[in-house]
Design a protein around this motif. Structure first.
Motif, mmCIF file in Angstrom:
data_model
loop_
_atom_site.group_PDB
_atom_site.id
_atom_site.type_symbol
_atom_site.label_atom_id
_atom_site.label_comp_id
_atom_site.label_asym_id
_atom_site.label_seq_id
_atom_site.Cartn_x
_atom_site.Cartn_y
_atom_site.Cartn_z
ATOM 1 N N ALA A 1 -5.409 5.080 -4.984
ATOM 2 C CA ALA A 1 -6.712 4.560 -4.565
ATOM 3 C C ALA A 1 -6.858 3.116 -5.010
ATOM 4 N N ALA A 2 -6.389 2.842 -6.220
ATOM 5 C CA ALA A 2 -6.480 1.461 -6.709
ATOM 6 C C ALA A 2 -5.643 0.532 -5.844
ATOM 7 N N ALA A 3 -4.445 1.005 -5.447
ATOM 8 C CA ALA A 3 -3.586 0.169 -4.614
ATOM 9 C C ALA A 3 -4.253 -0.123 -3.279
ATOM 10 N N LEU A 4 -4.958 0.884 -2.750
ATOM 11 C CA LEU A 4 -5.610 0.684 -1.456
ATOM 12 C C LEU A 4 -6.738 -0.321 -1.537
ATOM 13 N N GLN A 5 -7.281 -0.509 -2.737
ATOM 14 C CA GLN A 5 -8.415 -1.407 -2.831
ATOM 15 C C GLN A 5 -7.988 -2.847 -2.987
ATOM 16 N N LYS A 6 -6.694 -3.092 -3.095
ATOM 17 C CA LYS A 6 -6.282 -4.481 -3.221
ATOM 18 C C LYS A 6 -6.805 -5.267 -2.028
ATOM 19 N N PRO A 7 -7.287 -6.467 -2.267
ATOM 20 C CA PRO A 7 -7.927 -7.232 -1.188
ATOM 21 C C PRO A 7 -7.041 -7.378 0.036
ATOM 22 N N ARG A 8 -5.720 -7.569 -0.150
ATOM 23 C CA ARG A 8 -4.929 -7.813 1.041
ATOM 24 C C ARG A 8 -4.807 -6.556 1.885
ATOM 25 N N VAL A 9 -4.820 -5.387 1.232
ATOM 26 C CA VAL A 9 -4.758 -4.150 2.005
ATOM 27 C C VAL A 9 -6.052 -3.978 2.787
#
Lengths: 763, 94
Positions: free
Chosen positions: A24-32
């Motif tokens: 979930a944290a990875a998905l929240q990265k701005p570029r994603v």
């Protein structure tokens, strides 16, 4: 990911919750998030365009042959204008010697303006029943229409038969069209005509409830007395004939200003107007008819007659917008205000964006398609030529090269592989001097190398140790220490065949040749990822390299197996640390210095490709970023003279198009394919995709044949198209963004497992 | 090559990315609202185009906002008669 420790102090693997939280944290990265939003925008544009063209959600059904037992007789026998008060239906007829001209299916950019011109010329008003999707695409025409004094009504948004639609859809069709009208001309309307309707006696049991419902919402449904049937294109005189009512009766006349070739309608209209005027008829709008019937007289109503008289009791609800536009002839229209107006305008803008964006995207798609197909064609043709040329019995580069060469092996923590590498070199059929450059390893690589050399009885191995300075520096050190005039560069984990070096250095018999690229092969090809890379190496690298060899623009000599003239390397300044892809950098530098770079297919080297997705991503990220760096570094070659200019003007554009532009636009292919499959025509889109796959398979099979590889790995190719390809273009886009934002990359090392050796039976 | 240690380029691109993201989101939202027809009223909440007729003008919608009587009352008709009666609770039951 975090680890927790138990009371005994052991580390636990991340729990499922923790892994999910990590994802979930990875998905929240701005570029994603940005990527997903762009995808959302792109999808919205395509869906909107499809909806407007009835590709998405279209419904072509038309009801025929239904009974009319439930429809009140007075409606079936009544006039063409149907209004409701509560449950009570009232019909209004057109008074004698009056024509209410109505046009359906507009606005159309070709015909509607012509109709408006004719109406203006004869000073005749008409009522247009507009299709919402066309209104949103051509808002200007609707504005002119309303400005000229004509009346507009709703003809649904997508021209569907409402008797087949749910209540929700009926509502949506009406509301969407109101929004379109509000945005286009600042009005909303209460007039309605259903698609596929005709005279009132044709109302059937399925459409009657729709009219009732809409009537109770306040819509006035308008039917037809006299149908000109102009859409059948029967000829101008027939149209005029059929549109003429009997005797002196008044009529609501149906014509079409859109939906096909309306040339006959355009020609018939002036004749019709003149004919009816000669008979003493007057023309008016639907509201004009209502007006006339109210006054009970035959007076035509003009202009600003019946504006609202609030009488101090304007409704104080939020929907206080009961001002009619110009009165009598357009009394059914209201000015749009507030949310409706703004949302309508936003809708019109959104449609305009889609109307511009989609052709641009389509052009992009076509460019990519042409480039991809062109590349395949060129590859196959040129690869064939290369193969036949180089494998002719009488072909030779010149007198055979037999003098010893230096083999430089840069190594950083290669304790698993260095022994294998040296063993493969010990079996070389060509005299070589091996220089192992230990780039400050911490795992005893130097010691292992020396031991291995001793154990193998090799006397031609020098192990040089330097402080950790990176691969380019290690290679440079090796080149400087080399005593032969030809240097072969490899990786610390590459395994050569006995004949490799001999084949590799033969092209140097030609004095023009400055560098030779060998044939790197994937050793660990029995996993899924390995097989994908194997296909990619055989097809993408080797097929491409043959083409680049003939075109004299090879961008990269693989770091795993390449040979250079020592003087050429020193001439261009050695391996540079300016970029992350020093192999591409030096190859381009060679071209610019006027040397020829060729591909030697028989010089095979076995390399270990990344085994996990993460390592693969890291490797390709580095490669694509490095390639862009190298191309940018050598950008001056575009305007240089001589061989540098030749490369800059021929080679570099080819490389940029095939290795950067095409992969960056490749997502378009996937988006369009997915869109077509879901919304347009599943079978056709699938067939097109399969056709492209088939072409790729054929090219890959040809590449496999040229290299005499087993065909069975090609079974992985379809799957490769679904996952691997997407990953590659995501990597490329990622590296483009990094290049643009000026961030710094880490050098990631491949995890070595030392599992690659030459296959049994070779050498 | 390409590395920009001052971070200026990345700030600019971040802003551009934010703008692009907001535009895309707004675009999708506008289309969603327009598709659902949210934000537009049915004609009954507007003053209806009353068919006129001698029965007088009343708001015909079942929802019935305060009707001051319809417009479209032709100039020949005295304005007094239909208007005064209407607002006082003659909501049509439907």
């Amino acid at each position: 990911m975090t680890t927790t420790s138990t009371t005994r102090g052991r580390r636990r693997a991340p729990s499922r919750m923790q892994r999910a939280a990590g994802k979930a944290a990875a998905l929240q990265k701005p570029r994603v998030i940005l990527a997903l939003l762009v995808l959302l925008g792109l999808t919205s544009v395509m869906l909107l365009d499809g909806y407007l063209r009835a590709e998405v959600g279209g419904d072509q059904r038309v009801r025929t042959g239904a009974g009319s037992s439930k429809v009140p007789d007075k409606v079936l026998d009544g006039g063409p204008i149907l209004t409701f008060r509560g449950d009570r239906a009232t019909t209004v007829s057109v008074p004698k010697k009056t024509i209410a001209l109505t046009f359906d299916d507009g606005p159309n950019p070709t015909y509607t303006p012509q109709v408006l011109k004719i109406l203006k010329k004869y000073d005749v008003p008409a009522t247009f029943f507009l299709v919402g999707s066309m209104v949103s695409r051509y808002p200007g025409i609707v504005k002119d229409m309303v400005g000229q004094g004509d009346e507009v009504g709703i003809h649904t948004f997508t021209h569907v038969d409402l008797s087949y639609q749910s209540n929700a859809r009926v509502d949506r069709e009406m509301k969407q069209t109101q929004l379109a009208l509000a945005g286009a001309a600042g009005i909303t309307t209460t007039l309605f005509r259903a698609p596929y309707s005709s005279e009132t006696d044709a109302i059937d049991n399925y459409s009657w409830p729709v009219y009732k419902r809409l009537g109770q919402e306040g819509y006035t449904s308008v039917f037809v007395d006299t149908d000109s049937d102009d859409w059948k294109k029967p000829g101008v005189s027939k149209i005029v004939d059929w549109a003429t009512p009997k005797g002196t009766s008044g009529a609501a006349v149906l014509m079409h200003d859109a939906g096909g070739d309306r040339e006959q309608t355009i020609k018939a209209l002036p004749k019709y107007i003149e004919k009816m005027k000669a008979k003493g008829y007057t023309f008016t709008t639907i509201s004009g008819v209502m007006e006339k019937q109210n006054t009970g007289s035959g007076r035509a109503v003009t202009g600003a007659a019946a504006a609202l008289r609030p009488g101090g009791s304007v409704p104080n609800g939020p929907q206080a917008r009961g001002v009619s536009v110009t009165g009598g002839l357009q009394a059914a229209q209201h000015k749009a205000t507030g949310a409706t107006l703004y949302e309508g305008k936003a809708l019109i803008v959104a449609v305009a964006v889609a109307e511009y964006a989609l052709p641009v995207l389509s052009v992009g798609l076509m460019v990519v398609g042409v480039a991809v197909m062109g590349r395949f064609g060129m590859m196959v043709v040129l690869a064939r030529r290369h193969y036949r040329q180089r494998n002719k019995r009488r072909f030779s580069w010149g007198p055979p090269v037999t003098r010893p060469v230096s083999v430089i092996v840069p190594a950083y923590n290669e304790k698993e592989c260095i022994a294998n590498t040296l063993e493969s070199l010990s079996r070389s059929t060509h005299p070589i001097e091996v220089i192992v450059v230990d780039d400050g390893s911490t795992d005893g690589t130097s010691e292992i190398a020396r031991e291995a050399a001793n154990a193998l009885g090799m006397t031609n191995v020098r192990v040089i140790r330097q402080e950790n300075a990176g691969k380019p520096a290690a290679l440079n050190h090796g080149v400087r220490s080399a005593s032969c005039d030809i240097v072969v560069m490899m990786d610390g984990d590459t395994v050569f065949e006995p004949d490799t070096v001999r084949h590799l250095v033969q092209p140097f018999a030609d004095p023009e040749v400055g560098a030779v690229a060998g044939n790197a092969k994937v050793g660990n090809r029995n996993t899924l990822i390995g097989a994908w890379q194997h296909i990619e190496y055989v097809m993408g690298f080797n097929l491409d390299r043959r083409m680049y060899d003939l075109l004299r623009c090879m961008p990269t000599i693989p770091g795993a197996i390449g040979a250079f003239r020592r003087e050429a390397v020193l001439q261009v300044g050695g391996m540079s640390e300016d970029t992350l892809a020093e192999d591409t950098d030096i190859t381009i530098a060679m071209h610019r210095a006027g040397w020829r770079v060729v591909y030697q297919e028989h010089a095979r080297a076995w390399t270990e490709a990344p085994g996990s997705l993460k390592q693969l991503w890291s490797q390709r990220y580095r490669w694509s970023y490095g390639t862009m760096q190298a191309l940018w570094k050598h950008r001056k070659s575009l305007t240089d003279k001589g061989p540098s200019g030749r490369f800059g003007r021929v080679g570099m554009p080819l490389v940029v198009i095939f290795q950067i532009v095409t992969p960056v636009c490749a997502p378009l292919i996937d988006v369009f394919t997915a869109y077509s499959m879901i919304f347009v025509d599943f079978t056709a889109a699938l067939l097109a995709w399969l056709a492209v796959l088939a072409i790729q398979l054929v090219c890959a099979a040809y590449a496999f044949r040229l290299d005499r590889e087993k065909y069975r790995y090609l079974l992985m190719m379809p799957l490769q198209q679904l996952a691997y390809r997407q990953m590659m273009y995501l990597v490329l886009i990622h590296s483009c963004i990094t290049a643009l934002t000026g961030g710094r990359l880490r050098w990631q090392k491949l995890k070595r497992t030392g599992e690659v050796g030459t296959p049994a039976g070779v050498g | 090559m390409f590395v920009d240690n001052s971070g200026r380029r990345s700030k600019l691109l971040r802003r551009i990315g934010l703008l692009a993201g907001v535009l895309c989101l707004g675009y999708a939202v506008v289309l969603g609202l327009a598709f659902m027809g949210i934000g537009t009223a049915t004609p009954s909440s507007l003053l209806p185009f009353a068919g006129g007729g001698p029965a007088g003008v009343r708001n015909s919608g079942p929802r019935g906002t305060e009707p001051p009587g319809g417009f479209g009352t032709p100039p020949a008709r005295p304005t007094g008669t239909p208007l005064t009666g209407a607002p006082t609770g003659t909501r049509p039951s439907s």
